[in-house]
Design a protein around this motif. Structure first.
Motif, PDB file in Angstrom:
ATOM      1  N   ALA A 160      65.513 -39.993 -33.202  1.00  0.00           N
ATOM      2  CA  ALA A 160      64.953 -38.909 -34.000  1.00  0.00           C
ATOM      3  C   ALA A 160      65.536 -37.569 -33.561  1.00  0.00           C
ATOM      4  CB  ALA A 160      63.435 -38.902 -33.882  1.00  0.00           C
ATOM      5  N   ASP A 161      66.829 -37.570 -33.235  1.00  0.00           N
ATOM      6  CA  ASP A 161      67.455 -36.358 -32.710  1.00  0.00           C
ATOM      7  C   ASP A 161      66.596 -35.804 -31.578  1.00  0.00           C
ATOM      8  OD1 ASP A 161      69.135 -34.203 -32.322  1.00  0.00           O
ATOM      9  OD2 ASP A 161      68.270 -33.007 -33.932  1.00  0.00           O
ATOM     10  N   MET A 162      66.120 -36.695 -30.736  1.00  0.00           N
ATOM     11  CA  MET A 162      65.228 -36.266 -29.653  1.00  0.00           C
ATOM     12  C   MET A 162      66.049 -35.816 -28.444  1.00  0.00           C
ATOM     13  SD  MET A 162      61.990 -38.186 -27.899  1.00  0.00           S
ATOM     14  CE  MET A 162      60.787 -37.999 -29.215  1.00  0.00           C
ATOM     15  N   THR A 163      65.745 -34.628 -27.983  1.00  0.00           N
ATOM     16  CA  THR A 163      66.446 -34.044 -26.838  1.00  0.00           C
ATOM     17  C   THR A 163      65.742 -34.443 -25.547  1.00  0.00           C
ATOM     18  OG1 THR A 163      66.904 -32.178 -28.279  1.00  0.00           O
ATOM     19  CG2 THR A 163      67.286 -31.837 -25.938  1.00  0.00           C
ATOM     20  N   THR A 198      58.113 -30.395 -30.880  1.00  0.00           N
ATOM     21  CA  THR A 198      59.561 -30.244 -30.650  1.00  0.00           C
ATOM     22  C   THR A 198      59.855 -29.172 -29.598  1.00  0.00           C
ATOM     23  OG1 THR A 198      59.744 -28.586 -32.407  1.00  0.00           O
ATOM     24  CG2 THR A 198      60.128 -30.883 -33.036  1.00  0.00           C
ATOM     25  N   ILE A 199      61.108 -29.183 -29.147  1.00  0.00           N
ATOM     26  CA  ILE A 199      61.517 -28.168 -28.179  1.00  0.00           C
ATOM     27  C   ILE A 199      61.600 -26.798 -28.848  1.00  0.00           C
ATOM     28  CG2 ILE A 199      62.667 -29.719 -26.571  1.00  0.00           C
ATOM     29  CD1 ILE A 199      65.311 -29.127 -27.892  1.00  0.00           C
ATOM     30  N   GLN A 200      61.752 -26.791 -30.161  1.00  0.00           N
ATOM     31  CA  GLN A 200      61.751 -25.504 -30.873  1.00  0.00           C
ATOM     32  C   GLN A 200      60.343 -24.901 -30.855  1.00  0.00           C
ATOM     33  OE1 GLN A 200      63.335 -28.312 -32.346  1.00  0.00           O
ATOM     34  NE2 GLN A 200      65.385 -27.621 -31.815  1.00  0.00           N
ATOM     35  N   GLU A 201      59.350 -25.777 -30.963  1.00  0.00           N
ATOM     36  CA  GLU A 201      57.967 -25.282 -30.888  1.00  0.00           C
ATOM     37  C   GLU A 201      57.713 -24.688 -29.498  1.00  0.00           C
ATOM     38  OE1 GLU A 201      54.705 -28.118 -30.264  1.00  0.00           O
ATOM     39  OE2 GLU A 201      53.629 -27.151 -31.907  1.00  0.00           O
ATOM     40  N   GLU A 211      59.860 -33.084 -19.203  1.00  0.00           N
ATOM     41  CA  GLU A 211      58.516 -33.524 -19.555  1.00  0.00           C
ATOM     42  C   GLU A 211      58.546 -34.905 -20.227  1.00  0.00           C
ATOM     43  OE1 GLU A 211      55.211 -31.493 -22.317  1.00  0.00           O
ATOM     44  OE2 GLU A 211      56.594 -30.120 -21.289  1.00  0.00           O
ATOM     45  N   ARG A 212      59.476 -35.066 -21.148  1.00  0.00           N
ATOM     46  CA  ARG A 212      59.592 -36.362 -21.837  1.00  0.00           C
ATOM     47  C   ARG A 212      60.066 -37.456 -20.890  1.00  0.00           C
ATOM     48  NH1 ARG A 212      62.478 -33.710 -27.134  1.00  0.00           N
ATOM     49  NH2 ARG A 212      60.568 -32.938 -28.130  1.00  0.00           N
ATOM     50  N   GLU A 213      60.918 -37.089 -19.929  1.00  0.00           N
ATOM     51  CA  GLU A 213      61.440 -38.080 -18.970  1.00  0.00           C
ATOM     52  C   GLU A 213      60.306 -38.690 -18.145  1.00  0.00           C
ATOM     53  OE1 GLU A 213      64.755 -38.907 -18.331  1.00  0.00           O
ATOM     54  OE2 GLU A 213      65.989 -37.187 -18.901  1.00  0.00           O
ATOM     55  N   LYS A 257      55.128 -39.147 -37.760  1.00  0.00           N
ATOM     56  CA  LYS A 257      55.356 -37.757 -37.399  1.00  0.00           C
ATOM     57  C   LYS A 257      56.031 -37.692 -36.036  1.00  0.00           C
ATOM     58  CE  LYS A 257      50.454 -37.219 -36.451  1.00  0.00           C
ATOM     59  NZ  LYS A 257      49.228 -36.506 -36.673  1.00  0.00           N
ATOM     60  N   PHE A 258      56.876 -36.689 -35.872  1.00  0.00           N
ATOM     61  CA  PHE A 258      57.660 -36.573 -34.644  1.00  0.00           C
ATOM     62  C   PHE A 258      56.771 -36.624 -33.407  1.00  0.00           C
ATOM     63  CE2 PHE A 258      59.927 -34.249 -31.326  1.00  0.00           C
ATOM     64  CZ  PHE A 258      61.121 -34.947 -31.305  1.00  0.00           C
ATOM     65  N   ALA A 259      55.647 -35.922 -33.479  1.00  0.00           N
ATOM     66  CA  ALA A 259      54.769 -35.796 -32.314  1.00  0.00           C
ATOM     67  C   ALA A 259      54.130 -37.131 -31.921  1.00  0.00           C
ATOM     68  CB  ALA A 259      53.692 -34.752 -32.591  1.00  0.00           C
ATOM     69  N   THR A 280      61.243 -43.219 -36.056  1.00  0.00           N
ATOM     70  CA  THR A 280      61.892 -41.952 -36.373  1.00  0.00           C
ATOM     71  C   THR A 280      60.916 -41.047 -37.114  1.00  0.00           C
ATOM     72  OG1 THR A 280      63.973 -40.983 -37.164  1.00  0.00           O
ATOM     73  CG2 THR A 280      62.869 -42.531 -38.650  1.00  0.00           C
ATOM     74  N   SER A 281      61.370 -39.820 -37.370  1.00  0.00           N
ATOM     75  CA  SER A 281      60.590 -38.884 -38.164  1.00  0.00           C
ATOM     76  C   SER A 281      61.549 -38.405 -39.247  1.00  0.00           C
ATOM     77  CB  SER A 281      60.126 -37.737 -37.265  1.00  0.00           C
ATOM     78  OG  SER A 281      59.487 -36.731 -37.998  1.00  0.00           O
ATOM     79  N   ALA A 282      61.490 -39.075 -40.380  1.00  0.00           N
ATOM     80  CA  ALA A 282      62.538 -38.941 -41.405  1.00  0.00           C
ATOM     81  C   ALA A 282      62.382 -37.673 -42.246  1.00  0.00           C
ATOM     82  CB  ALA A 282      62.569 -40.179 -42.293  1.00  0.00           C
ATOM     83  N   PHE A 307      70.115 -36.000 -39.704  1.00  0.00           N
ATOM     84  CA  PHE A 307      69.877 -37.086 -38.749  1.00  0.00           C
ATOM     85  C   PHE A 307      69.039 -38.208 -39.340  1.00  0.00           C
ATOM     86  CE2 PHE A 307      71.099 -33.544 -36.092  1.00  0.00           C
ATOM     87  CZ  PHE A 307      72.006 -34.149 -35.241  1.00  0.00           C
ATOM     88  N   GLU A 308      67.961 -37.825 -40.054  1.00  0.00           N
ATOM     89  CA  GLU A 308      67.127 -38.840 -40.694  1.00  0.00           C
ATOM     90  C   GLU A 308      66.356 -38.206 -41.826  1.00  0.00           C
ATOM     91  OE1 GLU A 308      66.848 -39.367 -37.102  1.00  0.00           O
ATOM     92  OE2 GLU A 308      65.953 -37.418 -36.754  1.00  0.00           O
ATOM     93  N   TYR A 309      66.453 -38.827 -42.967  1.00  0.00           N
ATOM     94  CA  TYR A 309      65.722 -38.343 -44.137  1.00  0.00           C
ATOM     95  C   TYR A 309      65.620 -39.498 -45.113  1.00  0.00           C
ATOM     96  CZ  TYR A 309      70.416 -38.073 -46.172  1.00  0.00           C
ATOM     97  OH  TYR A 309      71.671 -38.392 -46.614  1.00  0.00           O
TER      98      TYR A 309
HETATM   99  N1  ARG Z   1      65.689 -31.919 -31.053  1.00  0.00           N
HETATM  100  C1  ARG Z   1      64.333 -31.459 -31.178  1.00  0.00           C
HETATM  101  C2  ARG Z   1      63.467 -32.075 -30.113  1.00  0.00           C
HETATM  102  O1  ARG Z   1      63.859 -33.026 -29.483  1.00  0.00           O
HETATM  103  C3  ARG Z   1      63.734 -31.708 -32.543  1.00  0.00           C
HETATM  104  C4  ARG Z   1      63.863 -33.094 -33.062  1.00  0.00           C
HETATM  105  C5  ARG Z   1      63.096 -33.308 -34.365  1.00  0.00           C
HETATM  106  N2  ARG Z   1      63.402 -34.558 -34.963  1.00  0.00           N
HETATM  107  C6  ARG Z   1      62.957 -35.024 -36.123  1.00  0.00           C
HETATM  108  N3  ARG Z   1      63.371 -36.182 -36.532  1.00  0.00           N
HETATM  109  N4  ARG Z   1      62.087 -34.349 -36.838  1.00  0.00           N
HETATM  110  O2  ARG Z   1      62.381 -31.637 -29.873  1.00  0.00           O
END
Ligand code: ARG
Length: 287
Positions: free
Chosen positions: A123-126, A174-177, A130-132, A105-107, A64-66, A71-73
């Protein structure tokens, strides 16, 4: 055979075949998932059984990326906490093993999964196309309404257009990036990518090094309800699947277990409870 008899015989045979087909189909539909899981679990010789490996090790290793409440901290006692951690506990329970959390780190998560350093990612990963290509995803466990743009309360950013030409913080990988690069970079925005969102990127925002940060809707709400200096200036992007669990490609037996846990949690209403409880728990955290 007389002609009449032949016709009767053919009709009888057709009926027999049709019934057989329907029964076969039903049995297949009903038992398919169980059988395939069983076959995968039993045929370690041909297909690597991810479940067997985890069980013989006696622990499930979750990456995870806490840095992403709720979701994670890392809570005030130094423990990993949040919705994904609770889901991870349920999966470990189902497998009858201990749980180990690896924070990174998430990446770096997908690479760690591919290397076998972790068994699954929570990690709240969507899921994205590309990820698939690199990992498989479970059923989604919630849906998101878009991305939250967080600013200081004093900011006058109110819309996507107001982000043009501004300094925007996003989390690396992330998808936000991706959204920010695709939608704001051509509009003279300075996109700055950070490895961790909470507390690091929040501190950067408060210090004034960036004008806004773009995160998921749920973390946006969690951060701004708790911190009176912050607000959600606007939402951008489109509603998407929120999070799903990533498993290694082809890890069918493990995906089957993960999906059954998610399904049970959703159908029993337990998933909603986990969300509510963990959001409240985060809001009650000091600091
Ligand atoms: N849901 C977004 C994605 O999948 C961001 C997830 C970030 N998660 C985290 N644990 N920092 O790209």
């Amino acid at each position: 055979m007389s002609q009449e008899k032949t016709i009767k015989f053919q009709a009888g045979a057709a009926k027999f075949l049709a019934v057989g087909l329907v029964v076969g189909l039903l049995v297949g539909l009903l038992l398919g998932p169980y059988l395939s899981a069983y076959i995968f679990a039993a045929s370690g010789a041909h297909t690597a059984s991810y479940v067997d490996k985890i069980k013989s090790r006696g622990k499930l290793i979750v990456g995870t990326s806490a840095d992403w409440p709720p979701f994670e901290y890392i809570d005030k006692n130094g423990q990993y906490a949040g919705i994904d951690i609770e889901i991870a506990k349920r999966i470990a329970q189902k497998l009858g093993v201990q749980l180990e959390i690896k924070d990174m780190k998430f990446a770096a998560l997908i690479e760690a999964l591919k290397k076998g350093d972790i068994d699954i990612i929570l990690a709240d990963m969507t899921p994205t196309a590309e990820r698939e290509k690199e990992v498989d995803f479970s059923l989604p466990y919630y849906f998101g309404k878009g991305y939250a743009v967080i600013t200081l309360k004093t900011s006058n950013i109110k819309s996507e257009q107001d982000l043009y030409g501004k300094r925007i913080g996003v989390q690396l990988g992330t998808i936000q990036e991706e959204w920010a690069v695709n939608n704001l970079k051509g509009k003279a925005a300075d996109i700055k990518s950070y490895d961790r969102v909470y507390p690091e990127m929040v501190m950067v925002l408060k210090r004034g090094d960036i004008d806004a940060m773009i995160v998921g809707d749920k973390i946006g709400e969690a951060l701004t309800i708790k911190d009176p200096d912050l607000k959600i200036a606007t939402y951008v992007g489109v509603p998407t699947i929120g999070g799903a669990v990533a498993v290694p490609q082809g890890a069918e037996d493990l995906k089957y277990v993960v999906n059954s846990v998610i399904e049970e949690l959703i159908n029993s209403g337990e998933m909603d409870k986990i969300f509510q409880q963990e959001i409240l728990k985060w809001l009650g955290e000091a600091g």
